[in-house]
Write a protein that holds these residues in place. Sequence first.
Motif, PDB file in Angstrom:
ATOM      1  N   SER A   3      -2.479  10.862  -1.453  1.00 15.10           N
ATOM      2  CA  SER A   3      -1.617   9.694  -1.667  1.00 15.10           C
ATOM      3  C   SER A   3      -0.364   9.771  -0.803  1.00 15.10           C
ATOM      4  O   SER A   3       0.075   8.764  -0.250  1.00 15.10           O
ATOM      5  N   ASN A  27       0.700   4.007  -2.995  1.00 12.66           N
ATOM      6  CA  ASN A  27       0.467   5.429  -2.717  1.00 12.66           C
ATOM      7  C   ASN A  27       1.592   6.292  -3.266  1.00 12.66           C
ATOM      8  O   ASN A  27       1.335   7.362  -3.826  1.00 12.66           O
ATOM      9  N   PHE A  36       0.817  -1.207   0.000  1.00 10.74           N
ATOM     10  CA  PHE A  36       0.000   0.000   0.000  1.00 10.74           C
ATOM     11  C   PHE A  36       0.853   1.259   0.000  1.00 10.74           C
ATOM     12  O   PHE A  36       0.503   2.241  -0.648  1.00 10.74           O
ATOM     13  N   ALA A  37       1.973   1.253   0.710  1.00 14.05           N
ATOM     14  CA  ALA A  37       2.859   2.413   0.689  1.00 14.05           C
ATOM     15  C   ALA A  37       3.424   2.616  -0.719  1.00 14.05           C
ATOM     16  O   ALA A  37       3.493   3.742  -1.209  1.00 14.05           O
ATOM     17  N   ARG A  60      -2.302  14.594  -4.978  1.00 14.38           N
ATOM     18  CA  ARG A  60      -1.006  14.114  -4.487  1.00 14.38           C
ATOM     19  C   ARG A  60      -0.964  14.058  -2.965  1.00 14.38           C
ATOM     20  O   ARG A  60      -0.385  13.152  -2.389  1.00 14.38           O
ATOM     21  N   GLY A 105      -1.286   8.887   2.704  1.00 18.84           N
ATOM     22  CA  GLY A 105      -1.456   7.437   2.814  1.00 18.84           C
ATOM     23  C   GLY A 105      -0.128   6.712   2.917  1.00 18.84           C
ATOM     24  O   GLY A 105       0.027   5.794   3.727  1.00 18.84           O
ATOM     25  N   ALA A 106       0.849   7.122   2.117  1.00 19.90           N
ATOM     26  CA  ALA A 106       2.172   6.489   2.168  1.00 19.90           C
ATOM     27  C   ALA A 106       2.832   6.743   3.519  1.00 19.90           C
ATOM     28  O   ALA A 106       3.411   5.830   4.113  1.00 19.90           O
ATOM     29  N   ASN A 156       1.236   6.619  -6.923  1.00 19.49           N
ATOM     30  CA  ASN A 156       0.157   7.538  -7.273  1.00 19.49           C
ATOM     31  C   ASN A 156       0.565   8.993  -7.059  1.00 19.49           C
ATOM     32  O   ASN A 156       0.059   9.880  -7.736  1.00 19.49           O
ATOM     33  N   VAL A 157       1.500   9.246  -6.140  1.00 21.77           N
ATOM     34  CA  VAL A 157       2.028  10.603  -5.990  1.00 21.77           C
ATOM     35  C   VAL A 157       2.710  11.015  -7.291  1.00 21.77           C
ATOM     36  O   VAL A 157       2.512  12.129  -7.782  1.00 21.77           O
ATOM     37  N   CYS A 214       1.225   4.543   6.126  1.00 18.91           N
ATOM     38  CA  CYS A 214       1.649   3.141   5.994  1.00 18.91           C
ATOM     39  C   CYS A 214       3.026   2.932   6.604  1.00 18.91           C
ATOM     40  O   CYS A 214       3.253   1.955   7.328  1.00 18.91           O
ATOM     41  N   SER A 271      -5.798  12.477  -9.459  1.00 22.40           N
ATOM     42  CA  SER A 271      -5.991  12.365  -8.018  1.00 22.40           C
ATOM     43  C   SER A 271      -5.181  13.439  -7.311  1.00 22.40           C
ATOM     44  O   SER A 271      -4.373  14.137  -7.922  1.00 22.40           O
TER      45      SER A 271
END
Length: 119
Positions: free
Chosen positions: A57, A40, A36-37, A54, A60-61, A43-44, A64, A52
């Motif tokens: 994301s 994310n 997941f990190a 930044r 989220g990273a 996605n950044v 994580c 999305s």
Amino acid sequence: MRAPQPSLRTRSPASRSSGCFLAAAVSLVFANVADFAGVNLANVCLADRTQSHRSISLLGAVMCVGARIALIAHIAADRPQDLILLGGLLALTYAGEATDQHRRPTTPTHQPAKTEAPG
């Protein structure tokens, strides 16, 4: 003063298997947190393409990675000997990946068909 812990020979099979269960659970958490990190962080970098934010994301990273640090700190405080097990699992994972990368061919397996010019 704490009562002495029973040895492995006197423990019930259920208590012996709880260590395996703990190792499996922690491995799943580590694998999912890392995935997941990574997603994310990817996605950044691709926020423009994925349309999305930044900041979401990146948050989220960071969360994580923070969860992984908190888990390691908890294990280190509660059962430091389990860190050896986690380190071993991590080392085996990287060794397996390195072996897999080493075995893969470096040349492409599919070659486009050659066409001759008419004439």
